[in-house]
Scaffold this active site. Structure first.
Site, PDB file in Angstrom:
ATOM      1  N   SER A 111       0.825  -1.207   0.000  1.00 22.62           N
ATOM      2  CA  SER A 111       0.000   0.000   0.000  1.00 22.62           C
ATOM      3  C   SER A 111       0.863   1.263   0.000  1.00 22.62           C
ATOM      4  O   SER A 111       2.100   1.201   0.091  1.00 22.62           O
ATOM      5  CB  SER A 111      -0.934   0.003   1.213  1.00 22.62           C
ATOM      6  N   GLY A 132       6.705   1.983   2.498  1.00 23.11           N
ATOM      7  CA  GLY A 132       8.163   1.997   2.523  1.00 23.11           C
ATOM      8  C   GLY A 132       8.851   1.180   1.454  1.00 23.11           C
ATOM      9  O   GLY A 132      10.011   0.784   1.616  1.00 23.11           O
ATOM     10  N   ASP A 191      10.363  -1.820  -8.557  1.00 31.00           N
ATOM     11  CA  ASP A 191       9.684  -1.116  -7.461  1.00 31.00           C
ATOM     12  C   ASP A 191       8.394  -0.536  -8.018  1.00 31.00           C
ATOM     13  O   ASP A 191       8.410   0.294  -8.929  1.00 31.00           O
ATOM     14  CB  ASP A 191      10.585  -0.010  -6.908  1.00 31.00           C
ATOM     15  N   PRO A 197       4.231   1.098  -7.718  1.00 30.39           N
ATOM     16  CA  PRO A 197       3.455   2.055  -6.918  1.00 30.39           C
ATOM     17  C   PRO A 197       2.403   1.377  -6.058  1.00 30.39           C
ATOM     18  O   PRO A 197       1.941   0.275  -6.357  1.00 30.39           O
ATOM     19  CB  PRO A 197       2.807   2.952  -7.981  1.00 30.39           C
ATOM     20  N   GLY A 198       2.024   2.081  -4.989  1.00 27.77           N
ATOM     21  CA  GLY A 198       1.029   1.543  -4.078  1.00 27.77           C
ATOM     22  C   GLY A 198      -0.362   2.099  -4.271  1.00 27.77           C
ATOM     23  O   GLY A 198      -1.333   1.524  -3.787  1.00 27.77           O
ATOM     24  N   LYS A 244       8.433  -0.259   9.604  1.00 33.26           N
ATOM     25  CA  LYS A 244       8.172   0.793  10.601  1.00 33.26           C
ATOM     26  C   LYS A 244       7.892   0.194  11.977  1.00 33.26           C
ATOM     27  O   LYS A 244       7.021   0.682  12.731  1.00 33.26           O
ATOM     28  CB  LYS A 244       7.016   1.691  10.142  1.00 33.26           C
ATOM     29  N   ASP A 252       9.683   0.469  14.449  1.00 34.33           N
ATOM     30  CA  ASP A 252      10.040   1.440  15.480  1.00 34.33           C
ATOM     31  C   ASP A 252       8.836   2.274  15.913  1.00 34.33           C
ATOM     32  O   ASP A 252       8.781   2.768  17.050  1.00 34.33           O
ATOM     33  CB  ASP A 252      11.161   2.361  14.985  1.00 34.33           C
ATOM     34  N   SER A 306     -28.289   3.835 -30.337  1.00 34.56           N
ATOM     35  CA  SER A 306     -26.941   3.244 -30.462  1.00 34.56           C
ATOM     36  C   SER A 306     -25.858   4.279 -30.193  1.00 34.56           C
ATOM     37  O   SER A 306     -25.158   4.698 -31.101  1.00 34.56           O
ATOM     38  CB  SER A 306     -26.755   2.594 -31.843  1.00 34.56           C
TER      39      SER A 306
END
Length: 631
Positions: free
Chosen positions: A32, A36, A110, A112-113, A166, A168, A540
């Site tokens: 997501s 990171g 890499d 994209p989220g 993350k 931390d 149409s």
């Protein structure tokens, strides 16, 4: 942009790896937004000592200007190269990076989220052998994690490293890591992803990236790099049946005729018997040629030119095969990952591109859509942007393919809008679908030309299109009456009248309109076969559907008539009170109000419905038929 990045990434990879005999691991990072991904890739580049001094100096300078890590180096800037990415702090395009250790080389995509860039993520994952899924320790497994994981499963990525990032910010909580690991493994089991390794990390600081972290002593598993260096991703593709899609016929002189392309599976040797699909012609390999000289064998992934012992007919789109034969079918069951902002429409024509083949295709059946939140299969009529579903696709001619689980190259395809040229979906072949073998076309003695001679007229379709209230039905009725007065044989198919019978089960959504036009087109085709001049009066609104109808008839049989009455005039007339109800919100999907009308680009006849009377318009159409010898 994503397709360009994929090509560029593979080109750089080829140049980078051709002189190195270390094994290569192709991996994709996904997850997501802001979990990171780019930071982890940047940290891997930094810790692998692959950055030159000038790159480190540039990183330090960029971190001061565009960084999001305060005074520290922002490793994401090593990957996010677009200006828009740096301004927003997000990844948009697929970024390919290369690094190596003593044991292995790595090609990293890499991705994209953001949900709107799901197509880019699928592009990056399409050639990956392993995926690194980033999960924010604070948020856990979210919708985009599930969406990306489902795409990974569909794309055959069976090895996943879950980097719970993350740590931390949650106080290095071991219980939080365990809960996320259990949640992901439960989801992975549903998706059929068997090999999952979960690792707690702090990407920006390097915890558990290259070495174990002292801040998480409770974790005793491998670091990210230790796992990447040791994981076994071999899938035995070289031992699978031989597949070689022909890209082009290489004929530099009259004495040389070879077939160039890339081996998509298996191994081939000089002297091996091969079959050209879909024709079924047989021959043997008499030579394998590359820019560096002749070879005795070629393996999966190699680009070569193959010489055959016999003068067989093969061209771009054909496939040279041996071993277990591939599918040759014009009806497939497949999973689609829908990319386009315009929803998928059953019955709408697309171009299916698989390998070196391009074939007209129609999504005939929508079997189910996948609910990303629960992974349940749910009933649906269409697919919106970034949704995943299972469909049936009917092709104009047989396609040589394998199930995606058996061969990625021959089991994958994209769908292209034939008008905008946008890539609208990525598809994965599940299985061939057999049409009834006991149904055949019977040739009849009395055909269209004989019936036309009896009626002394040239059969055709007069297709009147325009907004509601434009005057289509009135004009068609006058033309029908005038032709009958002239002794001609006609039939009028009016849109409203048909909705009282054969089309009474259809609404007015985009998908229902496609089916409405398909049915009317088939009825009109039967009437033309009967030798009749057939009038069709339908709004149409979509150009693609009118073009689909045109392709059903022989050249010269379809006459498109645009009754070009301005919206303001149609709304002022409003003979049925429909515009008034649509403006009041009582009618949805009303053409000209909340559904677009796509004006014909090159109609055969244009009628100014605001200036020309219905009688004059009818006479104009009859005159056109006379001048072009239909009467």
């Amino acid at each position: 942009m994503a397709a360009h990045s994929a090509i560029l990434g593979r080109t750089r990879e080829s140049a980078w790896t051709q002189t190195d005999d270390r094994p290569t691991l192709r991996l994709v990072t996904c997850g997501s937004v802001d979990d990171g991904k780019s930071t982890l890739v940047g940290r891997l580049l930094f810790d692998s000592k692959m950055l030159l001094d000038d790159q480190l100096d540039a990183l330090a300078a960029d971190s001061k200007v565009a960084g999001t890590a305060g005074p520290a180096l922002d490793f994401a800037l090593l990957v996010d190269g677009l200006q828009a990415e740096r301004e927003q702090g997000i990844t948009i395009d697929v970024a390919y990076r290369f690094f190596a250790t003593r044991r292995r080389r790595f090609v990293v995509a890499d991705t994209p989220g953001h949900v709107q860039y799901t197509r880019n993520m699928a592009t990056g994952a399409s050639h990956a052998e392993l995926a690194v899924v980033l999960v924010d320790a604070r948020k856990g497994v979210v919708s985009q994690t599930r969406r990306h994981s489902h795409i990974l499963a569909l794309l055959g990525v069976r090895h996943v490293l879950v980097a719970v990032n993350k740590m931390d910010l949650v106080g290095f909580d071991a219980d939080r890591f365990t809960a996320i690991s259990v949640a992901f493994r439960t989801m992975a089991e549903q998706l059929g992803i068997a090999d999952v390794q979960c690792i707690p990390v702090v990407a920006c600081d390097g915890d558990n990236v290259f070495g174990n972290s002292g801040r998480m002593p409770w974790y005793d598993g491998p670091s990210v790099m230790e796992h990447l260096e040791a994981v076994d991703v071999s899938d035995g593709i070289e031992s699978r049946p031989f597949r070689f899609p022909v890209q082009w016929v290489n004929r530099p002189n009259p004495e040389f005729r070879g077939f160039s392309g890339r081996v998509a599976g298996g191994t081939v040797h000089c002297g091996d018997p091969v079959v050209v699909q879909p024709s079924g012609r047989r021959s043997r390999i008499s030579g394998i040629v590359t820019a560096d000289g002749r070879l005795q064998q070629a393996v999966s992934g190699q680009s070569v030119t193959l010489l055959l012992a016999d003068e067989v007919d093969a061209s771009r789109g054909d496939v040279l095969t041996s071993g277990t034969p591939p599918m040759v079918t014009d009806h497939i069951a497949a999973h689609l990952i829908w990319f386009d902002d315009e929803a998928m429409r059953r019955g709408r024509r697309y171009v299916l591109k698989s390998g070196t083949s391009s074939i007209g295709a129609v999504v005939s059946t929508m079997k189910h859509r996948v609910c990303i939140e629960t992974m349940a299969k749910e009933s649906a009529l269409t697919l919106e942007a970034n949704e995943i579903g299972c469909v049936e696709v009917v092709l104009d001619r047989p396609l040589v393919c394998d199930a995606y689980r058996d061969n990625r190259d021959l089991g994958s395809f994209i769908l292209i809008d034939p008008f905008s040229r946008r890539t609208v979906a990525a598809g994965l072949v599940d299985a061939p679908l057999r049409r009834p073998a006991n149904v055949s076309w019977h040739t009849l003695d009395v055909d269209k030309s004989m019936r036309a001679r009896l009626k002394q007229q040239k059969p055709c379709v007069l297709w009147l299109t325009g907004l509601s209230g434009a005057g289509k039905s009135t004009i068609a009725n006058l033309v029908d009456r005038r032709l009958c007065e002239l002794g001609r044989h006609t039939m009028l198919l009016d849109g409203d009248n048909l909705r009282h019978g054969i089309n009474r089960d259809l609404g007015f959504t985009s998908e229902a309109r496609v089916e409405n036009i398909r049915r009317v087109t088939e009825i009109a085709a039967l009437l033309v076969d009967a030798g009749l001049i057939t009038l069709v009066s339908l709004i149409s609104p979509f150009r693609a559907d009118r073009d689909m109808a045109r392709r059903r008839f022989d050249d010269g049989e379809f006459i498109e008539i645009h009754v070009a009455t301005p919206l303001s005039t149609c709304e002022a007339r409003d003979p049925k009170g429909l515009y008034k109800r649509a403006r009041a919100g009582e009618l949805s999907n009303f053409t000209g109000i909340d559904q677009p009308y796509e004006v014909p680009e090159k109609p055969d006849i244009t009628i100014d419905g605001g200036a020309l009377s219905a009688e004059a318009a009818a006479e104009l159409i009859v005159r056109h038929l006379r001048e072009h010898h239909y009467l």
